[in-house]
Design a protein around this motif. Sequence first.
Motif, mmCIF file in Angstrom:
data_model
loop_
_atom_site.group_PDB
_atom_site.id
_atom_site.type_symbol
_atom_site.label_atom_id
_atom_site.label_comp_id
_atom_site.label_asym_id
_atom_site.label_seq_id
_atom_site.Cartn_x
_atom_site.Cartn_y
_atom_site.Cartn_z
ATOM 1 N N UNK A 1 -7.359 -4.380 2.154
ATOM 2 C CA UNK A 1 -7.720 -5.779 1.868
ATOM 3 C C UNK A 1 -6.613 -6.694 2.382
ATOM 4 N N UNK A 2 -5.348 -6.307 2.173
ATOM 5 C CA UNK A 2 -4.230 -7.094 2.702
ATOM 6 C C UNK A 2 -4.297 -7.174 4.223
ATOM 7 N N UNK A 3 -4.644 -6.063 4.855
ATOM 8 C CA UNK A 3 -4.770 -6.055 6.312
ATOM 9 C C UNK A 3 -5.905 -6.985 6.758
ATOM 10 N N UNK A 4 -6.986 -6.983 5.992
ATOM 11 C CA UNK A 4 -8.112 -7.855 6.315
ATOM 12 C C UNK A 4 -7.707 -9.320 6.220
ATOM 13 N N UNK A 5 -6.937 -9.659 5.195
ATOM 14 C CA UNK A 5 -6.484 -11.040 5.023
ATOM 15 C C UNK A 5 -5.590 -11.442 6.196
ATOM 16 N N UNK A 6 -4.727 -10.553 6.633
ATOM 17 C CA UNK A 6 -3.860 -10.836 7.779
ATOM 18 C C UNK A 6 -4.688 -11.129 9.026
ATOM 19 N N UNK A 7 -5.742 -10.343 9.216
ATOM 20 C CA UNK A 7 -6.599 -10.579 10.378
ATOM 21 C C UNK A 7 -7.356 -11.895 10.255
ATOM 22 N N UNK A 8 -7.782 -12.215 9.037
ATOM 23 C CA UNK A 8 -8.489 -13.477 8.824
ATOM 24 C C UNK A 8 -7.563 -14.674 9.064
ATOM 25 N N UNK A 9 -6.290 -14.492 8.761
ATOM 26 C CA UNK A 9 -5.320 -15.567 8.999
ATOM 27 C C UNK A 9 -5.171 -15.849 10.497
ATOM 28 N N UNK A 10 -5.479 -14.863 11.306
ATOM 29 C CA UNK A 10 -5.438 -15.080 12.753
ATOM 30 C C UNK A 10 -6.797 -15.528 13.284
ATOM 31 N N UNK A 11 -7.737 -15.717 12.352
ATOM 32 C CA UNK A 11 -9.092 -16.134 12.735
ATOM 33 C C UNK A 11 -9.472 -17.464 12.093
ATOM 34 N N UNK A 12 -8.449 -18.282 11.795
ATOM 35 C CA UNK A 12 -8.730 -19.622 11.310
ATOM 36 C C UNK A 12 -8.636 -19.844 9.818
ATOM 37 N N UNK A 13 -8.139 -18.845 9.083
ATOM 38 C CA UNK A 13 -7.979 -18.998 7.633
ATOM 39 C C UNK A 13 -6.501 -19.023 7.258
ATOM 40 N N UNK A 14 -6.215 -19.615 6.098
ATOM 41 C CA UNK A 14 -4.857 -19.571 5.571
ATOM 42 C C UNK A 14 -4.905 -19.239 4.084
ATOM 43 N N UNK A 15 -3.934 -18.452 3.655
ATOM 44 C CA UNK A 15 -3.851 -18.099 2.252
ATOM 45 C C UNK A 15 -3.251 -19.267 1.477
ATOM 46 N N UNK A 16 -3.867 -19.607 0.347
ATOM 47 C CA UNK A 16 -3.372 -20.737 -0.437
ATOM 48 C C UNK A 16 -2.769 -20.318 -1.767
ATOM 49 N N UNK A 17 -3.258 -19.230 -2.352
ATOM 50 C CA UNK A 17 -2.719 -18.797 -3.639
ATOM 51 C C UNK A 17 -3.205 -17.401 -3.990
ATOM 52 N N UNK A 18 -2.566 -16.828 -5.000
ATOM 53 C CA UNK A 18 -3.000 -15.573 -5.599
ATOM 54 C C UNK A 18 -3.351 -15.838 -7.058
ATOM 55 N N UNK A 19 -4.475 -15.305 -7.502
ATOM 56 C CA UNK A 19 -4.865 -15.378 -8.907
ATOM 57 C C UNK A 19 -5.093 -13.943 -9.357
ATOM 58 N N UNK A 20 -4.042 -13.340 -9.896
ATOM 59 C CA UNK A 20 -4.077 -11.927 -10.252
ATOM 60 C C UNK A 20 -4.454 -11.117 -9.015
ATOM 61 N N UNK A 21 -5.622 -10.468 -9.002
ATOM 62 C CA UNK A 21 -6.011 -9.650 -7.844
ATOM 63 C C UNK A 21 -6.873 -10.413 -6.838
ATOM 64 N N UNK A 22 -7.158 -11.684 -7.118
ATOM 65 C CA UNK A 22 -7.865 -12.530 -6.161
ATOM 66 C C UNK A 22 -6.868 -13.180 -5.211
#
Length: 206
Positions: A178-199
């Motif tokens: 899931x972390x790897x997926x988020x990294x790939x999404x960050x290179x596809x126009x998304x940015x991480x804004x926060x963590x809410x426990x496991x979200x």
Amino acid sequence: KDQRMKSEKAQKMIEERGWIRKALEFEDILKRLAHIPSYTSPAEKSYLYELAKSLEPDSVVVEIGTGWGYNALLMALANPEIRVYGIDLFDPSWDIWQGESEPFKAVAKEVDSLCKNVYLRQGEATFWADRWSDLPVSVLIHDALHRKDAVVRDILAFKPALTKTSQVLIHDYHIGEVKEAVSELESSGFKMTKLVDRFVVLRLDH
């Protein structure tokens, strides 16, 4: 007279089915949903509740991997003016269904008894994304297959329906893929804004 009779009949149906026409308080919702299996923590439930409350009328929430419908119902009961779409394969061979032979029917029956603003869709997320209208999605939740390719595929499939204010919530961020997926999404126009426990919460980066 006919209109009054129709109104009274509709009200009776709502009462019989237990439909909620007004927003419930957080603790009341937890009590109503206590019998439904849930895989979200108290902090995550609280975040979903507050997020639902903040949405404008007719806002759309899409949950990929809705399971027994707990998160969808929580948000729908928190804000009866929004529409929540729950997508799942509803595959009875998965352990989550605890031997239920017809999970789609079981979840649909549960949803129908509690509210009228949750809409279930059976099948792959990509199937429904391809058939999605131009209706913008305010909140996209992913709690389905936790493989990198599956997460990226599902989120990107719904990307055209997202706006700059949309929130994308991906569950189980502690899992490596899931972390790897988020990294790939960050290179596809998304940015991480926060963590809410496991979200992990993402937004479009533009």
